[in-house]
Design a protein around this motif. Structure first.
Motif, PDB file in Angstrom:
ATOM      1  N   ALA A  69       6.456 -10.881 110.676  1.00 22.48           N
ATOM      2  CA  ALA A  69       6.197 -12.285 110.327  1.00 22.48           C
ATOM      3  C   ALA A  69       7.476 -13.120 110.284  1.00 22.48           C
ATOM      4  CB  ALA A  69       5.478 -12.354 108.987  1.00 22.48           C
ATOM      5  N   GLU A  70       8.623 -12.476 110.133  1.00 20.41           N
ATOM      6  CA  GLU A  70       9.900 -13.188 110.074  1.00 20.41           C
ATOM      7  C   GLU A  70      10.563 -13.302 111.441  1.00 20.41           C
ATOM      8  OE1 GLU A  70      11.571 -10.579 107.242  1.00 20.41           O
ATOM      9  OE2 GLU A  70      10.749 -11.673 105.541  1.00 20.41           O
ATOM     10  N   GLY A  71       9.881 -12.838 112.498  1.00 21.44           N
ATOM     11  CA  GLY A  71      10.429 -12.933 113.847  1.00 21.44           C
ATOM     12  C   GLY A  71      11.407 -11.824 114.196  1.00 21.44           C
ATOM     13  N   LEU A  72      11.442 -10.769 113.390  1.00 25.14           N
ATOM     14  CA  LEU A  72      12.315  -9.628 113.671  1.00 25.14           C
ATOM     15  C   LEU A  72      11.513  -8.544 114.376  1.00 25.14           C
ATOM     16  CD1 LEU A  72      14.229  -9.430 110.270  1.00 25.14           C
ATOM     17  CD2 LEU A  72      14.960 -10.548 112.393  1.00 25.14           C
ATOM     18  N   TYR A  73      12.178  -7.858 115.293  1.00 29.57           N
ATOM     19  CA  TYR A  73      11.518  -6.817 116.089  1.00 29.57           C
ATOM     20  C   TYR A  73      11.924  -5.441 115.582  1.00 29.57           C
ATOM     21  CZ  TYR A  73      10.113 -10.378 119.397  1.00 29.57           C
ATOM     22  OH  TYR A  73       9.531 -11.482 119.968  1.00 29.57           O
ATOM     23  N   GLY A  74      10.959  -4.530 115.615  1.00 26.99           N
ATOM     24  CA  GLY A  74      11.221  -3.162 115.203  1.00 26.99           C
ATOM     25  C   GLY A  74      10.167  -2.235 115.746  1.00 26.99           C
ATOM     26  N   LEU A  75      10.325  -0.959 115.453  1.00 27.50           N
ATOM     27  CA  LEU A  75       9.351   0.024 115.908  1.00 27.50           C
ATOM     28  C   LEU A  75       8.039  -0.155 115.149  1.00 27.50           C
ATOM     29  CD1 LEU A  75      11.634   3.183 116.169  1.00 27.50           C
ATOM     30  CD2 LEU A  75      10.913   1.629 117.986  1.00 27.50           C
TER      31      LEU A  75
END
Length: 178
Positions: free
Chosen positions: A85-91
């Motif tokens: 939701a904060e625009g950060l990408y992860g697995l």
């Protein structure tokens, strides 16, 4: 297989090909084999980058040789990478990106605020700011905070993360151990 698209009795293209979904990628249409190779290579490199970082990242932290929109499109094909939701990408398996249960959501709420919070505030953050959290009860959040040892009660209804250095117990006992 080749497919044609009709619009107002006109063929738009015979050049599109279909790639079926698999464990690594969602299904997609393409018209350039080299772009597919670039996408797969980019996604593989991005996943390695995420594993090295160990935490969700902004796209600008990753070095790439094309537009941000192209990178988003490539990453969007991957079943293994999500944007939170904060625009950060992860697995997709990381709770910070894809919280699956109340524990993950409470952890994410505390981590997001970076300070101890009352369980009512944690509940408010979960229900208002974390997706798919509309049918959660306040008592369920409180029960999860009590039950899970990664949360530490530090005051009347106020919880912190154990990883922040807080220890459970009475003040007198904690001071005696120091």
């Amino acid at each position: 297989a080749k497919y044609s698209y009709m619009y107002a009795d006109e063929v738009l293209s015979d050049e599109f090909k279909f790639s079926s979904a698999n464990k690594d990628f969602y299904a997609f249409w393409y018209n350039n084999e080299n772009a597919v190779k670039d996408a797969k290579k980019t996604v593989d490199n991005f996943i390695k980058f995420l594993k090295t970082k160990g935490t969700p990242v902004a796209l600008k932290e990753f070095e790439y040789a094309f537009s941000p929109e192209t990178l988003k499109n490539y990453i969007g094909l991957s079943t293994q990478v999500l944007c939170n939701a904060e625009g950060l990408y992860g697995l997709a398996i990381w709770p910070e990106v894809n919280p699956r249960n109340i524990r993950d959501k409470a952890y994410l709420a505390l981590k997001k605020m970076g300070k101890p919070l009352h369980f009512g505030e944690i509940y408010d953050i979960i229900t208002n700011q974390i997706s798919n959290s509309k049918n959660i009860l306040l008592q369920s959040v409180h029960n999860e905070l009590i039950r899970n040892q990664e949360f530490v009660l530090i005051g009347r209804g106020i919880y912190a993360l154990k990883e922040w250095g807080y220890a459970p117990g009475w003040v007198k006992d904690i001071l005696a151990e120091s």
